[in-house]
Design a protein around this motif. Structure first.
Motif, PDB file in Angstrom:
ATOM      1  N   ALA A 278     -18.286  -8.297 -24.090  1.00 16.11           N
ATOM      2  CA  ALA A 278     -19.357  -9.006 -24.783  1.00 16.11           C
ATOM      3  C   ALA A 278     -19.676  -8.334 -26.108  1.00 16.11           C
ATOM      4  CB  ALA A 278     -20.620  -9.065 -23.914  1.00 16.11           C
ATOM      5  N   ARG A 279     -20.231  -9.118 -27.036  1.00 14.80           N
ATOM      6  CA  ARG A 279     -20.630  -8.598 -28.342  1.00 14.80           C
ATOM      7  C   ARG A 279     -22.138  -8.708 -28.477  1.00 14.80           C
ATOM      8  NH1 ARG A 279     -22.253 -11.179 -32.643  1.00 14.80           N
ATOM      9  NH2 ARG A 279     -21.590 -13.169 -31.750  1.00 14.80           N
ATOM     10  N   LEU A 280     -22.760  -7.611 -28.888  1.00 12.69           N
ATOM     11  CA  LEU A 280     -24.190  -7.595 -29.139  1.00 12.69           C
ATOM     12  C   LEU A 280     -24.462  -7.652 -30.636  1.00 12.69           C
ATOM     13  CD1 LEU A 280     -25.326  -4.837 -26.597  1.00 12.69           C
ATOM     14  CD2 LEU A 280     -24.920  -7.269 -26.212  1.00 12.69           C
ATOM     15  N   GLU A 281     -25.716  -7.745 -30.979  1.00 11.95           N
ATOM     16  CA  GLU A 281     -26.104  -7.794 -32.392  1.00 11.95           C
ATOM     17  C   GLU A 281     -25.610  -6.554 -33.121  1.00 11.95           C
ATOM     18  OE1 GLU A 281     -30.186  -8.296 -35.108  1.00 11.95           O
ATOM     19  OE2 GLU A 281     -30.267  -8.348 -32.919  1.00 11.95           O
ATOM     20  N   GLY A 282     -25.128  -6.756 -34.338  1.00  4.90           N
ATOM     21  CA  GLY A 282     -24.623  -5.639 -35.124  1.00  4.90           C
ATOM     22  C   GLY A 282     -23.185  -5.300 -34.842  1.00  4.90           C
ATOM     23  N   GLY A 283     -22.503  -6.144 -34.037  1.00  2.16           N
ATOM     24  CA  GLY A 283     -21.085  -5.898 -33.763  1.00  2.16           C
ATOM     25  C   GLY A 283     -20.808  -4.913 -32.645  1.00  2.16           C
ATOM     26  N   ILE A 284     -21.836  -4.516 -31.889  1.00  5.02           N
ATOM     27  CA  ILE A 284     -21.644  -3.588 -30.779  1.00  5.02           C
ATOM     28  C   ILE A 284     -20.877  -4.299 -29.665  1.00  5.02           C
ATOM     29  CG2 ILE A 284     -22.800  -2.190 -29.029  1.00  5.02           C
ATOM     30  CD1 ILE A 284     -25.163  -1.953 -30.985  1.00  5.02           C
ATOM     31  N   ARG A 285     -19.831  -3.650 -29.142  1.00  7.17           N
ATOM     32  CA  ARG A 285     -19.003  -4.219 -28.073  1.00  7.17           C
ATOM     33  C   ARG A 285     -19.366  -3.567 -26.737  1.00  7.17           C
ATOM     34  NH1 ARG A 285     -13.832  -6.057 -29.676  1.00  7.17           N
ATOM     35  NH2 ARG A 285     -13.348  -6.187 -27.447  1.00  7.17           N
ATOM     36  N   VAL A 286     -19.545  -4.385 -25.716  1.00  6.17           N
ATOM     37  CA  VAL A 286     -19.835  -3.900 -24.369  1.00  6.17           C
ATOM     38  C   VAL A 286     -18.760  -4.419 -23.430  1.00  6.17           C
ATOM     39  CG1 VAL A 286     -21.441  -3.951 -22.441  1.00  6.17           C
ATOM     40  CG2 VAL A 286     -22.313  -3.817 -24.785  1.00  6.17           C
ATOM     41  N   HIS A 287     -18.111  -3.517 -22.719  1.00  6.10           N
ATOM     42  CA  HIS A 287     -17.106  -3.896 -21.720  1.00  6.10           C
ATOM     43  C   HIS A 287     -17.554  -3.358 -20.373  1.00  6.10           C
ATOM     44  CE1 HIS A 287     -13.293  -3.641 -19.421  1.00  6.10           C
ATOM     45  NE2 HIS A 287     -13.076  -4.801 -20.013  1.00  6.10           N
ATOM     46  N   ALA A 288     -17.584  -4.242 -19.374  1.00  9.30           N
ATOM     47  CA  ALA A 288     -18.064  -3.839 -18.054  1.00  9.30           C
ATOM     48  C   ALA A 288     -17.085  -4.285 -16.974  1.00  9.30           C
ATOM     49  CB  ALA A 288     -19.440  -4.449 -17.790  1.00  9.30           C
ATOM     50  N   VAL A 289     -16.974  -3.463 -15.932  1.00  4.44           N
ATOM     51  CA  VAL A 289     -16.124  -3.761 -14.778  1.00  4.44           C
ATOM     52  C   VAL A 289     -16.910  -3.429 -13.517  1.00  4.44           C
ATOM     53  CG1 VAL A 289     -13.929  -3.333 -13.625  1.00  4.44           C
ATOM     54  CG2 VAL A 289     -14.072  -3.146 -16.112  1.00  4.44           C
ATOM     55  N   LEU A 290     -16.934  -4.377 -12.576  1.00  2.00           N
ATOM     56  CA  LEU A 290     -17.667  -4.193 -11.331  1.00  2.00           C
ATOM     57  C   LEU A 290     -16.741  -3.838 -10.181  1.00  2.00           C
ATOM     58  CD1 LEU A 290     -20.108  -7.270 -11.358  1.00  2.00           C
ATOM     59  CD2 LEU A 290     -20.573  -4.933 -12.119  1.00  2.00           C
ATOM     60  N   PRO A 291     -17.280  -3.167  -9.137  1.00  2.50           N
ATOM     61  CA  PRO A 291     -16.516  -2.986  -7.905  1.00  2.50           C
ATOM     62  C   PRO A 291     -16.248  -4.353  -7.269  1.00  2.50           C
ATOM     63  CG  PRO A 291     -18.428  -1.529  -7.988  1.00  2.50           C
ATOM     64  CD  PRO A 291     -18.590  -2.522  -9.096  1.00  2.50           C
ATOM     65  N   PRO A 292     -15.181  -4.560  -6.518  1.00  2.14           N
ATOM     66  CA  PRO A 292     -14.210  -3.530  -6.100  1.00  2.14           C
ATOM     67  C   PRO A 292     -13.076  -3.313  -7.101  1.00  2.14           C
ATOM     68  CG  PRO A 292     -13.700  -5.588  -5.028  1.00  2.14           C
ATOM     69  CD  PRO A 292     -14.937  -5.844  -5.844  1.00  2.14           C
ATOM     70  N   ILE A 293     -13.124  -4.026  -8.269  1.00  2.67           N
ATOM     71  CA  ILE A 293     -12.094  -3.783  -9.281  1.00  2.67           C
ATOM     72  C   ILE A 293     -12.109  -2.319  -9.708  1.00  2.67           C
ATOM     73  CG2 ILE A 293     -11.219  -4.482 -11.545  1.00  2.67           C
ATOM     74  CD1 ILE A 293     -11.052  -6.627  -9.363  1.00  2.67           C
ATOM     75  N   SER A 294     -13.304  -1.743  -9.811  1.00  2.71           N
ATOM     76  CA  SER A 294     -13.441  -0.309 -10.110  1.00  2.71           C
ATOM     77  C   SER A 294     -13.971   0.370  -8.845  1.00  2.71           C
ATOM     78  CB  SER A 294     -14.403  -0.092 -11.284  1.00  2.71           C
ATOM     79  OG  SER A 294     -15.664  -0.699 -11.013  1.00  2.71           O
ATOM     80  N   PRO A 295     -13.084   0.959  -8.024  1.00  5.35           N
ATOM     81  CA  PRO A 295     -13.486   1.523  -6.728  1.00  5.35           C
ATOM     82  C   PRO A 295     -14.567   2.590  -6.821  1.00  5.35           C
ATOM     83  CG  PRO A 295     -11.098   1.372  -6.896  1.00  5.35           C
ATOM     84  CD  PRO A 295     -11.648   1.087  -8.261  1.00  5.35           C
ATOM     85  N   SER A 296     -14.636   3.298  -7.958  1.00  8.02           N
ATOM     86  CA  SER A 296     -15.594   4.395  -8.081  1.00  8.02           C
ATOM     87  C   SER A 296     -16.995   3.921  -8.464  1.00  8.02           C
ATOM     88  CB  SER A 296     -15.098   5.407  -9.116  1.00  8.02           C
ATOM     89  OG  SER A 296     -14.949   4.785 -10.378  1.00  8.02           O
ATOM     90  N   GLY A 297     -17.143   2.631  -8.742  1.00  9.23           N
ATOM     91  CA  GLY A 297     -18.443   2.113  -9.151  1.00  9.23           C
ATOM     92  C   GLY A 297     -18.346   1.347 -10.457  1.00  9.23           C
ATOM     93  N   THR A 298     -19.476   0.845 -10.924  1.00 10.69           N
ATOM     94  CA  THR A 298     -19.500   0.067 -12.152  1.00 10.69           C
ATOM     95  C   THR A 298     -19.082   0.918 -13.344  1.00 10.69           C
ATOM     96  OG1 THR A 298     -21.290  -1.337 -11.314  1.00 10.69           O
ATOM     97  CG2 THR A 298     -20.978  -1.275 -13.700  1.00 10.69           C
ATOM     98  N   LEU A 299     -18.192   0.352 -14.174  1.00  4.69           N
ATOM     99  CA  LEU A 299     -17.733   1.040 -15.381  1.00  4.69           C
ATOM    100  C   LEU A 299     -18.292   0.321 -16.598  1.00  4.69           C
ATOM    101  CD1 LEU A 299     -13.973   1.590 -14.452  1.00  4.69           C
ATOM    102  CD2 LEU A 299     -15.895   3.152 -14.106  1.00  4.69           C
ATOM    103  N   LEU A 300     -18.860   1.076 -17.496  1.00  2.00           N
ATOM    104  CA  LEU A 300     -19.463   0.500 -18.697  1.00  2.00           C
ATOM    105  C   LEU A 300     -18.969   1.254 -19.921  1.00  2.00           C
ATOM    106  CD1 LEU A 300     -21.594  -1.591 -19.692  1.00  2.00           C
ATOM    107  CD2 LEU A 300     -23.272   0.258 -19.607  1.00  2.00           C
ATOM    108  N   SER A 301     -18.395   0.511 -20.876  1.00  2.00           N
ATOM    109  CA  SER A 301     -17.932   1.107 -22.136  1.00  2.00           C
ATOM    110  C   SER A 301     -18.645   0.415 -23.289  1.00  2.00           C
ATOM    111  CB  SER A 301     -16.413   0.939 -22.294  1.00  2.00           C
ATOM    112  OG  SER A 301     -15.719   1.532 -21.217  1.00  2.00           O
ATOM    113  N   ILE A 302     -19.182   1.190 -24.206  1.00  3.85           N
ATOM    114  CA  ILE A 302     -19.903   0.649 -25.361  1.00  3.85           C
ATOM    115  C   ILE A 302     -19.252   1.177 -26.627  1.00  3.85           C
ATOM    116  CG2 ILE A 302     -22.111   0.471 -26.558  1.00  3.85           C
ATOM    117  CD1 ILE A 302     -23.504   0.874 -23.902  1.00  3.85           C
ATOM    118  N   ARG A 303     -18.835   0.257 -27.493  1.00  2.00           N
ATOM    119  CA  ARG A 303     -18.180   0.629 -28.747  1.00  2.00           C
ATOM    120  C   ARG A 303     -19.070   0.210 -29.914  1.00  2.00           C
ATOM    121  NH1 ARG A 303     -12.423  -2.079 -28.638  1.00  2.00           N
ATOM    122  NH2 ARG A 303     -12.454  -1.251 -30.757  1.00  2.00           N
TER     123      ARG A 303
END
Length: 240
Positions: free
Chosen positions: A20-45
């Motif tokens: 997803a894209r937020l205001e100002g061009g900030i990028r948010v990428h998220a992955v939920l279990p069970p795709i990510s076995p260790s828990g929710t993964l969140l990357s912000i660029r």
């Protein structure tokens, strides 16, 4: 997740990955279990606020001659940053229309506009695809057509956009080296249901130059510039 909803996207068990894209061009990428076995993964660029100067005369000449460009390189090599810098050099009277899955191009140009794809809602309706955006962009009388990052079957839209007769267009593509670009295009073309011959003919016709970037100890830089070639129906590349 609130950050994802702010970007106009949704994430749930049925759609466990989202960009997803937020205001100002900030990028948010998220992955939920069970795709990510260790828990929710969140990357912000966060987008770079530094405008890189373009001094390479080869690149300046390519922009001035309105060549269609394919910017390639590994993740984090600066493909989008360089593309934005090159588009900023276009004549101020030209209209640039960008088509992106997630809008991230930030171009310092008075006539730059961007169209962003939209995923279907929870009821499975409302999707606006890149193919649809390409049709809309052509109605906007663009001088330069740009398709942002190409990761899969959207290579079909990239080649279609650069084959519409509008010079000076561009796109970006992941590739490990300049020599790998033909194989990468063929692989993505296969995902789009295109034959190798179709990919080769359209790519040679559409792309005027390939600019390959690398990121090493010296930083991000242009490693090579090449031109796609056609030999007995097979796609190749030669360094300029």
């Amino acid at each position: 997740m609130r950050l994802v909803s702010l970007g106009g996207r949704h994430i749930d068990e049925a759609s466990p990955c989202v960009d997803a894209r937020l205001e100002g061009g900030i990028r948010v990428h998220a992955v939920l279990p069970p795709i990510s076995p260790s828990g929710t993964l969140l990357s912000i660029r966060f987008p770079s606020t530094v405008r890189i100067p373009v001094t390479d005369t080869r690149l300046l000449d390519l922009v001035a001659s309105r060549a269609n460009l394919l910017i390639t390189g590994a993740a984090g090599s600066g493909k989008t940053t360089l593309l934005a810098a090159l588009l900023s050099l276009a004549a101020p009277t030209e209209r640039i229309v960008a088509i992106e899955d997630v809008a991230e191009l930030r171009v310092d140009h008075p006539h730059f506009v961007s169209l962003e794809a939209r995923q279907a809602n929870l009821e499975g309706v409302g999707e606006v695809s890149l193919a649809r955006l390409l049709r809309e962009a052509l109605r906007m009388r663009p001088d330069r057509l740009v398709l942002g990052e190409c990761r899969g079957a959207e290579v079909r839209e990239l080649l279609s956009a650069l084959n519409t007769g509008h010079d000076g267009g561009a796109g970006t593509l992941h590739a490990n080296s300049l020599a790998d670009v033909p194989a990468r295009l063929e692989a993505l073309g296969a995902l789009a249901g295109m034959s190798e011959v179709a990919v080769a003919r359209q790519a040679v016709s559409a792309i005027g130059a390939v600019v390959h970037l690398v990121r090493d100890d010296a930083g991000r830089r242009v490693q090579a510039i090449g031109r796609l070639t056609l030999d007995r129906g097979r796609l190749g590349i030669e360094q300029l």
